[in-house]
Design a protein around this motif. Structure first.
Motif, mmCIF file in Angstrom:
data_model
loop_
_atom_site.group_PDB
_atom_site.id
_atom_site.type_symbol
_atom_site.label_atom_id
_atom_site.label_comp_id
_atom_site.label_asym_id
_atom_site.label_seq_id
_atom_site.Cartn_x
_atom_site.Cartn_y
_atom_site.Cartn_z
ATOM 1 N N GLY A 1 0.776 -1.228 0.000
ATOM 2 C CA GLY A 1 0.000 0.000 0.000
ATOM 3 C C GLY A 1 0.811 1.284 0.000
ATOM 4 N N LEU A 2 2.139 1.202 -0.145
ATOM 5 C CA LEU A 2 2.966 2.417 -0.066
ATOM 6 C C LEU A 2 2.796 3.327 -1.280
ATOM 7 C CD1 LEU A 2 6.419 1.539 1.547
ATOM 8 C CD2 LEU A 2 4.436 2.671 2.537
ATOM 9 N N ALA A 3 2.128 2.846 -2.322
ATOM 10 C CA ALA A 3 1.873 3.732 -3.465
ATOM 11 C C ALA A 3 0.992 4.915 -3.078
ATOM 12 C CB ALA A 3 1.212 2.953 -4.601
ATOM 13 N N TYR B 1 3.846 7.083 -1.099
ATOM 14 C CA TYR B 1 5.008 7.430 -1.928
ATOM 15 C C TYR B 1 4.681 7.119 -3.393
ATOM 16 C CZ TYR B 1 7.554 7.495 2.510
ATOM 17 O OH TYR B 1 7.982 7.766 3.786
ATOM 18 N N PRO B 2 3.730 7.836 -3.974
ATOM 19 C CA PRO B 2 3.316 7.501 -5.349
ATOM 20 C C PRO B 2 4.407 7.715 -6.387
ATOM 21 C CG PRO B 2 2.309 9.563 -4.633
ATOM 22 C CD PRO B 2 2.970 8.969 -3.420
ATOM 23 N N ILE B 3 5.238 8.739 -6.198
ATOM 24 C CA ILE B 3 6.294 9.003 -7.186
ATOM 25 C C ILE B 3 7.354 7.910 -7.123
ATOM 26 C CG2 ILE B 3 7.939 10.702 -8.037
ATOM 27 C CD1 ILE B 3 5.043 11.620 -8.123
ATOM 28 N N ALA B 4 7.783 7.547 -5.909
ATOM 29 C CA ALA B 4 8.796 6.498 -5.754
ATOM 30 C C ALA B 4 8.275 5.158 -6.255
ATOM 31 C CB ALA B 4 9.217 6.396 -4.288
ATOM 32 N N ALA B 5 7.022 4.836 -5.928
ATOM 33 C CA ALA B 5 6.445 3.567 -6.380
ATOM 34 C C ALA B 5 6.364 3.525 -7.903
ATOM 35 C CB ALA B 5 5.059 3.378 -5.769
ATOM 36 N N SER B 6 5.945 4.613 -8.520
ATOM 37 C CA SER B 6 5.868 4.668 -9.988
ATOM 38 C C SER B 6 7.255 4.528 -10.612
ATOM 39 C CB SER B 6 5.225 5.977 -10.427
ATOM 40 O OG SER B 6 3.920 6.111 -9.900
ATOM 41 N N ALA B 7 8.244 5.174 -10.004
ATOM 42 C CA ALA B 7 9.610 5.103 -10.534
ATOM 43 C C ALA B 7 10.141 3.675 -10.494
ATOM 44 C CB ALA B 7 10.527 6.035 -9.751
ATOM 45 N N ILE B 8 9.874 2.952 -9.402
ATOM 46 C CA ILE B 8 10.313 1.556 -9.306
ATOM 47 C C ILE B 8 9.676 0.722 -10.411
ATOM 48 C CG2 ILE B 8 10.110 -0.543 -7.905
ATOM 49 C CD1 ILE B 8 10.478 1.206 -5.428
ATOM 50 N N ILE B 9 8.377 0.908 -10.619
ATOM 51 C CA ILE B 9 7.681 0.123 -11.640
ATOM 52 C C ILE B 9 8.208 0.443 -13.034
ATOM 53 C CG2 ILE B 9 5.448 -0.377 -12.690
ATOM 54 C CD1 ILE B 9 5.897 -1.529 -9.867
ATOM 55 N N ARG C 1 3.809 -8.267 -9.837
ATOM 56 C CA ARG C 1 3.612 -8.577 -8.416
ATOM 57 C C ARG C 1 3.934 -7.369 -7.539
ATOM 58 N NH1 ARG C 1 7.078 -12.798 -6.370
ATOM 59 N NH2 ARG C 1 5.640 -12.896 -4.612
ATOM 60 N N THR C 2 5.037 -6.672 -7.873
ATOM 61 C CA THR C 2 5.411 -5.490 -7.096
ATOM 62 C C THR C 2 4.338 -4.413 -7.194
ATOM 63 O OG1 THR C 2 7.751 -5.949 -7.515
ATOM 64 C CG2 THR C 2 7.195 -3.737 -6.761
ATOM 65 N N MET C 3 3.825 -4.178 -8.404
ATOM 66 C CA MET C 3 2.777 -3.181 -8.595
ATOM 67 C C MET C 3 1.530 -3.538 -7.792
ATOM 68 S SD MET C 3 1.203 -1.608 -12.163
ATOM 69 C CE MET C 3 1.996 -2.932 -12.993
ATOM 70 N N ALA C 4 1.168 -4.820 -7.782
ATOM 71 C CA ALA C 4 -0.008 -5.254 -7.025
ATOM 72 C C ALA C 4 0.165 -5.010 -5.531
ATOM 73 C CB ALA C 4 -0.277 -6.736 -7.292
ATOM 74 N N VAL C 5 1.371 -5.259 -5.013
ATOM 75 C CA VAL C 5 1.633 -5.026 -3.589
ATOM 76 C C VAL C 5 1.569 -3.541 -3.257
ATOM 77 C CG1 VAL C 5 3.420 -5.173 -1.791
ATOM 78 C CG2 VAL C 5 2.975 -7.135 -3.273
ATOM 79 N N PHE C 6 2.123 -2.701 -4.119
ATOM 80 C CA PHE C 6 2.139 -1.259 -3.860
ATOM 81 C C PHE C 6 0.728 -0.671 -3.765
ATOM 82 C CE2 PHE C 6 6.613 -0.458 -5.776
ATOM 83 C CZ PHE C 6 7.191 -0.720 -4.547
ATOM 84 N N VAL C 7 -0.190 -1.165 -4.559
ATOM 85 C CA VAL C 7 -1.517 -0.550 -4.596
ATOM 86 C C VAL C 7 -2.532 -1.260 -3.702
ATOM 87 C CG1 VAL C 7 -1.136 0.295 -6.939
ATOM 88 C CG2 VAL C 7 -2.246 -1.913 -6.611
ATOM 89 N N THR C 8 -2.118 -2.352 -3.060
ATOM 90 C CA THR C 8 -3.037 -3.089 -2.190
ATOM 91 C C THR C 8 -3.100 -2.445 -0.814
ATOM 92 O OG1 THR C 8 -2.578 -5.174 -3.328
ATOM 93 C CG2 THR C 8 -3.545 -5.319 -1.122
ATOM 94 N N VAL C 9 -4.279 -2.082 -0.365
ATOM 95 C CA VAL C 9 -4.463 -1.492 0.963
ATOM 96 C C VAL C 9 -5.576 -2.247 1.692
ATOM 97 C CG1 VAL C 9 -3.638 0.823 0.419
ATOM 98 C CG2 VAL C 9 -6.015 0.230 -0.033
ATOM 99 N N GLU D 1 -7.221 -0.880 4.259
ATOM 100 C CA GLU D 1 -8.231 0.067 4.707
ATOM 101 C C GLU D 1 -8.217 1.272 3.786
ATOM 102 O OE1 GLU D 1 -5.397 2.258 8.023
ATOM 103 O OE2 GLU D 1 -6.925 0.820 8.669
ATOM 104 N N ASN D 2 -9.234 2.066 3.829
ATOM 105 C CA ASN D 2 -9.348 3.223 2.945
ATOM 106 C C ASN D 2 -8.401 4.320 3.416
ATOM 107 O OD1 ASN D 2 -10.161 4.897 0.940
ATOM 108 N ND2 ASN D 2 -12.096 5.486 1.907
ATOM 109 N N LYS D 3 -7.243 4.376 2.807
ATOM 110 C CA LYS D 3 -6.208 5.327 3.202
ATOM 111 C C LYS D 3 -6.101 6.431 2.166
ATOM 112 C CE LYS D 3 -1.312 5.541 4.438
ATOM 113 N NZ LYS D 3 -0.034 4.787 4.512
ATOM 114 N N ALA D 4 -5.992 7.656 2.636
ATOM 115 C CA ALA D 4 -5.935 8.804 1.726
ATOM 116 C C ALA D 4 -4.595 8.850 0.988
ATOM 117 C CB ALA D 4 -6.141 10.098 2.514
ATOM 118 N N TRP D 5 -4.628 9.391 -0.223
ATOM 119 C CA TRP D 5 -3.399 9.580 -0.997
ATOM 120 C C TRP D 5 -2.651 10.799 -0.465
ATOM 121 C CZ3 TRP D 5 -1.704 6.484 -5.068
ATOM 122 C CH2 TRP D 5 -2.593 5.499 -5.492
ATOM 123 N N GLU D 6 -1.316 10.702 -0.432
ATOM 124 C CA GLU D 6 -0.479 11.818 0.013
ATOM 125 C C GLU D 6 0.890 11.708 -0.634
ATOM 126 O OE1 GLU D 6 0.376 11.653 4.209
ATOM 127 O OE2 GLU D 6 0.032 9.499 4.270
#
Length: 465
Positions: free
Chosen positions: A344-346, A349-357, A406-414, A416-421
């Motif tokens: 759920g770290l996407a 850290y959406p920019i870092a997660a996108s960069a890894i992918i 698999r990495t992308m799926a882990v990053f976006v899996t949450v 609970e309903n967590k806000a984007w930041e």
């Protein structure tokens, strides 16, 4: 001024001065600027050619003698120096965003200088000693002060040290082979010693077990730098061997052995990457697979061997820099980088997660990204020689793609309903954004690196002829 002083002596001394006198905060700027200036000088001023600037004549002499050895950088080395110091500047500028210690820039400059010396030294067998010295300088970066070295660091040092006597001894034997090429026993022994030396240097299957250990134990940015810089110069050193010795260059048995080693690394690296649950180890296995592609390129029986090899080398530095920087940012939140901790770290850290992918997909050869054109060129050459090798290399890339999914799926899996930041700093977002843009530019417009590739085959007088 001579070229070795400019591109070896000055960066080495600059690294030492940065280590002794500069504060951590300004060292990335100074080190990155120094590397960028050296790259621009290599681009603008040809070696051993007089240039007139008004009434001033400027000429960089090609060689210098030091401690009884000759160091020479010729006109043909100019594009290579642009690539080396340009990519090094990228790594140094990213140091502050990664949170890496001050000595990364200083020791990094010294390592790049020593490795540049390894391609300039004559007799060229002394390059093995310089590669070992560079490997020794990597150790303080991998092991923080007052911390016990891990298994990966110890294995890395052992393997790099074992490589040196094998290569030096094989070089002595190769001189005898050139004098009497009909001596089959000496030829086999020399080839075996040389193969073992490069197997230890490059971490060829099954000697790459230190790579995933280091990417798990060491700071990701340092591990990524190591996986870029040492294999790059080792590949260039290996091309030099092939260029110098006719029997190596023309031996079909050696070419088959090189291709077999390469395809083992590509297939095993991709398959193991698909099975990982640690994104640091996944980067290590992706680097193993890409090193396998480089070895496959070295084994091509084609006139394009040099072009394909360097076409693979250039995006590798950018891919690993983006991936390692993003991992460094995430490691502040999830220390172990296991799937269970980065879930759920996407959202944070959406920019870092996108960069890894994007970096991961580029290493798989995904279209529109930097890794696609060189893999396409390699497969075109490889398909004409062996469909089996093409199939297994494609299988390795498929394994890397599965790891990215698999990495992308882990990053976006949450759960609970967590806000984007956005938890990345503006410096981190800028560096990652520029890196990802660079991946797309190299993928969509690969011809922009053609001016650098055009002159590289002249480094090797006989390869590809």
């Amino acid at each position: 001024m001579s070229a070795p002083v400019l591109w070896i002596g000055i960066p080495f001394l600059s690294g030492a001065l940065i280590l002794l006198f500069l504060r951590e905060r300004i060292s990335p700027l100074i080190g990155g600027t120094a590397a960028m200036i050296l790259a621009l000088i290599a681009m603008a001023i040809p070696i051993d050619t007089a240039l007139l600037l008004g009434s001033i004549s400027i000429k960089i002499s090609p060689s210098i003698d030091f401690l009884g050895r000759s160091f020479a950088l010729n006109t043909a080395d100019g594009p290579l120096l642009v690539i080396i110091y340009g990519l090094a500047a990228l790594w140094f500028f990213g140091t502050e965003a990664s949170g890496t210690a001050n000595r990364f820039v200083s020791l990094g400059l010294m390592i790049v200088a020593l490795l540049t010396a390894s391609i300039a030294v004559e007799p060229f067998l002394f390059a093995a000693l310089l590669l070992e010295m560079a490997a020794m300088l990597v150790i303080p970066l991998l092991v923080p002060t007052y911390q016990k070295p891990g298994r990966g660091v110890i294995r890395f040092l052992i393997y790099q040290t074992l490589a040196m006597p094998f290569i030096l001894f094989s070089g002595w034997m190769l001189a005898g082979v050139e004098a009497s090429p009909g001596d089959i026993n000496t030829t086999i022994q020399a080839g075996t010693m040389l193969g073992l030396g490069f197997a230890f240097l490059l971490g060829i299957f099954p000697l790459y077990n230190w790579i995933p250990l280091i990417t798990e134990e060491a700071p990701p940015y340092v591990a990524g730098f190591l996986l870029w810089v040492l294999p790059t110069f080792t590949i260039i050193f290996g091309l030099g061997f092939l260029d110098r010795y006719t029997w190596l260059r023309t031996s079909p048995q050696l070419s088959n052995a090189i291709q077999l080693a390469g395809v083992f690394m590509v297939a095993s690296g991709g398959i193991f990457a698909a099975l990982q649950k640690h994104i640091g180890r996944m980067m290590g296995y992706a680097a193993i697979a890409e090193t396998g592609l480089l070895i496959l390129a070295m084994g091509l029986r084609s006139a394009e061997i040099v072009n394909v090899t360097f076409l693979l080398l250039i995006p590798r530095g950018l891919e690993l820099a983006v991936w390692a920087l993003a991992l460094s940012i995430m490691k502040r939140k999830a220390y172990s980088l296991r799937f269970s901790e980065v879930k759920g770290l996407a959202r944070s850290y959406p920019i870092a997660a996108s960069a890894i992918i994007f970096a991961h997909l580029s290493m798989t050869g995904f279209p529109l990204l930097a890794g696609f054109p060189p893999r396409l060129a390699l497969w075109q050459e490889l398909a004409g020689q062996s469909l089996a090798l093409s199939f297994w290399s494609f299988l390795g890339m498929l394994g890397l793609l599965m790891g990215a999914i698999r990495t992308m799926a882990v990053f976006v899996t949450v759960e609970e309903n967590k806000a984007w930041e956005l938890k990345e700093t503006w410096v981190q977002m800028l560096m990652l954004g520029l890196g990802v843009i660079g991946l797309f530019i190299l993928g969509i417009l690969p011809q922009i690196i053609q001016p650098f590739l055009k002159g590289l085959p002249t480094l090797f007088l006989h390869l590809g002829k």
